[in-house]
Design a protein around this motif. Structure first.
Motif, PDB file in Angstrom:
ATOM      1  N   ARG A   1      16.531  -4.361   8.269  1.00  0.00           N
ATOM      2  CA  ARG A   1      15.899  -4.831   7.033  1.00  0.00           C
ATOM      3  C   ARG A   1      14.438  -4.395   7.097  1.00  0.00           C
TER       4      ARG A   1
ATOM      5  N   VAL B   1      10.741  -4.527   5.212  1.00  0.00           N
ATOM      6  CA  VAL B   1      10.034  -5.422   4.296  1.00  0.00           C
ATOM      7  C   VAL B   1       8.609  -4.916   4.081  1.00  0.00           C
TER       8      VAL B   1
ATOM      9  N   MET C   1       5.105  -6.447   2.177  1.00  0.00           N
ATOM     10  CA  MET C   1       4.449  -7.563   1.504  1.00  0.00           C
ATOM     11  C   MET C   1       3.008  -7.182   1.190  1.00  0.00           C
TER      12      MET C   1
ATOM     13  N   GLU D   1       6.317  -8.537  -2.965  1.00  0.00           N
ATOM     14  CA  GLU D   1       7.211  -8.377  -1.810  1.00  0.00           C
ATOM     15  C   GLU D   1       8.437  -7.565  -2.209  1.00  0.00           C
ATOM     16  N   LYS D   2       8.849  -6.664  -1.345  1.00  0.00           N
ATOM     17  CA  LYS D   2      10.074  -5.894  -1.513  1.00  0.00           C
ATOM     18  C   LYS D   2      10.777  -5.808  -0.165  1.00  0.00           C
ATOM     19  N   SER D   3      12.092  -5.880  -0.198  1.00  0.00           N
ATOM     20  CA  SER D   3      12.855  -5.709   1.037  1.00  0.00           C
ATOM     21  C   SER D   3      14.141  -4.957   0.732  1.00  0.00           C
TER      22      SER D   3
ATOM     23  N   LYS E   1      17.919  -3.349   2.923  1.00  0.00           N
ATOM     24  CA  LYS E   1      18.665  -3.141   4.154  1.00  0.00           C
ATOM     25  C   LYS E   1      19.094  -1.686   4.245  1.00  0.00           C
TER      26      LYS E   1
ATOM     27  N   VAL F   1       5.569 -10.173   7.682  1.00  0.00           N
ATOM     28  CA  VAL F   1       6.622  -9.175   7.430  1.00  0.00           C
ATOM     29  C   VAL F   1       7.572  -9.067   8.608  1.00  0.00           C
TER      30      VAL F   1
ATOM     31  N   ALA G   1      10.000 -11.928   8.224  1.00  0.00           N
ATOM     32  CA  ALA G   1      10.885 -11.716   7.078  1.00  0.00           C
ATOM     33  C   ALA G   1      11.906 -10.613   7.337  1.00  0.00           C
ATOM     34  N   SER G   2      11.600  -9.693   8.231  1.00  0.00           N
ATOM     35  CA  SER G   2      12.496  -8.557   8.478  1.00  0.00           C
ATOM     36  C   SER G   2      13.619  -8.880   9.457  1.00  0.00           C
TER      37      SER G   2
END
Length: 278
Positions: free
Chosen positions: A34, A36, A38, A48-50, A52, A227, A230-231
């Motif tokens: 993943r 990410v 931010m 924010e964008k993420s 996979k 980040v 979050a990842s």
């Protein structure tokens, strides 16, 4: 020199990617990540964008290059929407490593050039570094011991480590060493874009990075910590993704026997891939 934190409300974008092995195929691994991005102003998260990603890799180096590539691809996409005075923080050294493929090196250079043109100073902060003295002693530990003798517990920075003309062209960042907080013993390598240093002083850049610390975890810029957290792909999430991918591979006619022999997945980046600096 003693470091003074310089509070600001500049735009700060941070990028990181995790890695997890989903299938061990013996000669190759199917790896999930993943990635990410931010963006912050001050302590406020504004964007924010993420996403996979999944890849088939045959070596640790191939996996490391893949992670670098997807992080820089995510940074490049983010730069289409982010601009202004501030920083682009990468969780890795700011280098276009000679062993990387030409397309990967060109991507890294493109991100560094575009970010600088948009007003963002690219900064790389790897979790590990192989910078060492001639006798093999780690450079960060040696500098930290000297700083403690002369400055005590104060926050400090050491720059430059090398003369600018001595740096190879694939080192896009000029390395500095810093302890960002007197409340922490963490000593960081900080690569600052050489292109950006034509317009900014290293002391200013590091002082503004010091102002990005979270009081609950001093010594490290909060955007990179956010980040990273979050990842992370958790064990249950990885198991669900593994089952989904298993179904897809069955539909593609992948051998059931091969799949049965690929049951275990383990944390990958934490064990194998941190420490990408030269």
């Amino acid at each position: 020199r003693v470091l003074e934190a310089l509070p600001h409300r500049k735009l700060v974008a941070a990028v990181d990617a995790s890695a997890k092995i989903l299938f061990n195929l013996g000669a190759a691994l199917i790896v999930e990540s993943r990635v990410v991005v931010m963006a912050f102003r001050g302590s406020k998260r504004i964007w924010e964008k993420s996403a996979k990603r999944v890849a088939l890799v045959s070596s640790r180096f191939e996996a490391a290059e893949w992670l670098a590539r997807i992080e820089y691809e995510a940074a490049l996409r983010a730069l289409a929407q982010l601009a202004g005075n501030g920083y682009l923080l990468m969780d890795r050294s700011l280098v276009a490593a000679p062993l990387y493929r030409l397309t990967t090196r060109e991507l890294i250079r493109k991100v560094e050039t575009r970010a600088t043109a948009l007003g963002l100073v690219p900064v790389g902060i790897p979790k590990r570094t192989r910078l060492a003295l001639d006798n093999g002693e780690g450079a960060l530990g040696y500098i930290a011991s000297l700083a403690e003798k002369s400055l005590g517990r104060s926050a400090w920075y050491y720059y430059p480590l090398f003369k600018a003309e001595a740096l190879p062209p694939w080192m896009l960042g000029a390395p500095a060493v810093s302890k960002l907080s007197e409340m922490s013993s963490a000593v960081l390598r900080i690569d600052i874009s050489r292109r950006a240093l034509a317009r900014f002083e290293a002391e200013e850049v590091i002082g503004e990075l010091a102002a990005l610390q979270d009081p609950t975890s001093p010594g490290y810029p909060y955007p990179l910590k956010a980040v990273h957290e979050a990842s992370i792909v958790g064990e249950r999430e990885a198991e669900a993704d593994r089952i989904t991918l298993l179904g897809l591979m069955r539909s593609w006619g992948v051998s059931e026997r091969l799949l049965r022999e690929s049951l275990a997945y383990v944390s990958f980046k934490e064990r194998s891939l941190w420490g990408d600096g030269p």
